[in-house]
Write a protein that holds these residues in place. Structure first.
Motif, mmCIF file in Angstrom:
data_model
loop_
_atom_site.group_PDB
_atom_site.id
_atom_site.type_symbol
_atom_site.label_atom_id
_atom_site.label_comp_id
_atom_site.label_asym_id
_atom_site.label_seq_id
_atom_site.Cartn_x
_atom_site.Cartn_y
_atom_site.Cartn_z
ATOM 1 N N CYS A 45 0.854 -1.184 0.000
ATOM 2 C CA CYS A 45 0.000 0.000 0.000
ATOM 3 C C CYS A 45 0.891 1.236 0.000
ATOM 4 N N SER A 46 0.592 2.205 -0.834
ATOM 5 C CA SER A 46 1.418 3.405 -0.944
ATOM 6 C C SER A 46 1.319 4.290 0.290
ATOM 7 N N GLU A 47 0.293 4.076 1.130
ATOM 8 C CA GLU A 47 0.099 4.920 2.312
ATOM 9 C C GLU A 47 0.718 4.318 3.566
ATOM 10 N N CYS A 48 0.383 3.047 3.872
ATOM 11 C CA CYS A 48 0.872 2.420 5.118
ATOM 12 C C CYS A 48 2.076 1.511 4.901
ATOM 13 N N ASN A 49 2.426 1.270 3.656
ATOM 14 C CA ASN A 49 3.595 0.459 3.294
ATOM 15 C C ASN A 49 3.469 -0.991 3.769
ATOM 16 N N HIS A 50 2.256 -1.455 3.973
ATOM 17 C CA HIS A 50 2.000 -2.859 4.284
ATOM 18 C C HIS A 50 1.436 -3.546 3.033
ATOM 19 N N TRP A 52 -1.020 -4.924 0.652
ATOM 20 C CA TRP A 52 -2.401 -4.465 0.510
ATOM 21 C C TRP A 52 -3.368 -5.583 0.842
ATOM 22 N N LYS A 71 -10.028 -0.137 -1.459
ATOM 23 C CA LYS A 71 -9.762 0.452 -0.150
ATOM 24 C C LYS A 71 -8.912 -0.481 0.692
ATOM 25 N N CYS A 72 -7.794 0.036 1.180
ATOM 26 C CA CYS A 72 -6.904 -0.744 2.030
ATOM 27 C C CYS A 72 -7.533 -0.875 3.414
ATOM 28 N N ASN A 74 -6.060 -1.741 6.093
ATOM 29 C CA ASN A 74 -5.106 -1.387 7.156
ATOM 30 C C ASN A 74 -5.148 0.112 7.480
ATOM 31 N N CYS A 75 -5.175 0.945 6.433
ATOM 32 C CA CYS A 75 -5.105 2.390 6.663
ATOM 33 C C CYS A 75 -6.260 3.162 6.040
ATOM 34 N N CYS A 77 -6.643 3.806 2.858
ATOM 35 C CA CYS A 77 -6.248 4.483 1.617
ATOM 36 C C CYS A 77 -7.052 3.928 0.444
#
Length: 230
Positions: A45-50, A52, A71-72, A74-75, A77
């Motif tokens: 994921c480009s936002e949380c780096n986990h 996806w 929609k991720c 985790n965060c 995004c």
């Protein structure tokens, strides 16, 4: 054939020229939604780096065009996916215009498209009203291209005859029913040079006595007539 030559031939045939890369990427693909989600789960994921992990939701669907949100979980995004660009007028999606153009070229009507897309497990086409609007949109572009093509064909024919502007043309036509008695038909005028080109076309959906009289007066045994291009 030895193994070295075989592998060399295989690698050369599968290689892609860098100059052709843009054309290779400018195509439409049919991808199953589950395969797309499987690919996303292998990316970060480009936002949380986990990795996806989430679910998609279809925000807009218009025929084959879709706007999908991923929609991720985790965060939160959201990543947007638009399945097709829009054409220049901004009111039609390219994929729907291509579908209708291809159907017209293949002789498929609206009901035929529904059956085809159903067999391919694809969404149905746009509603009948929007389908007709897109048909009109395509027709306008086709008529513009037709006119430009025939203007260019006249100049190319003149150049092929050494600049002569008196051209011998050949006419041909087709009617809906046998015997030339139908009031529905199409006709075309061709150049008679070594490389014939279509110089003009017309269609008729009703009987015109004036046109019929002119046709009878102009027609010759060889079905050819001399025209002067001004």
């Amino acid at each position: 054939m030895d193994s070295s030559s075989s592998s060399s031939s295989s690698s050369s045939s599968s290689s892609v020229n860098i100059d052709d890369m843009d054309d290779l990427l400018d195509i439409n693909l049919i991808i199953h939604m589950k395969s797309l989600i499987s690919l996303l789960k292998q990316t970060l994921c480009s936002e949380c780096n986990h990795l996806w992990d989430g679910s998609p939701s279809i925000k807009t669907r218009n025929g084959l065009y879709m706007h999908v949100e991923f929609k991720c979980s985790n965060c939160g995004c959201i990543t947007h996916l638009y399945s097709s660009p829009q054409v220049q007028d901004g009111r039609h999606q390219e994929i729907n215009a291509r579908l209708e153009l291809g159907a017209t070229l293949c002789g498929l009507g609206y009901n035929g498209i529904i059956k085809l897309l159903g067999a391919l497990n694809l969404p149905p086409p746009t509603q009948q009203r929007k389908y007709s609007e897109t048909q009109e949109f395509i027709l306008n572009y086709v008529e513009k291209c037709q006119e430009q093509s025939m203007i260019a064909a006249v100049e190319e024919t003149i150049a092929e005859t050494g600049g002569a502007r008196e051209l011998t043309l050949s006419g041909d036509g087709a009617w809906l029913t046998r015997g030339h008695t139908s009031v529905h038909g199409v006709s075309a005028m061709y150049s008679t040079t070594k490389h014939p080109k279509i110089l003009d076309t017309t269609w008729s959906s009703k009987k015109c006595l004036t046109a019929t009289q002119i046709h009878d007066e102009l027609i010759t045994p060889m079905n050819k007539v001399l025209f002067h291009i001004v």
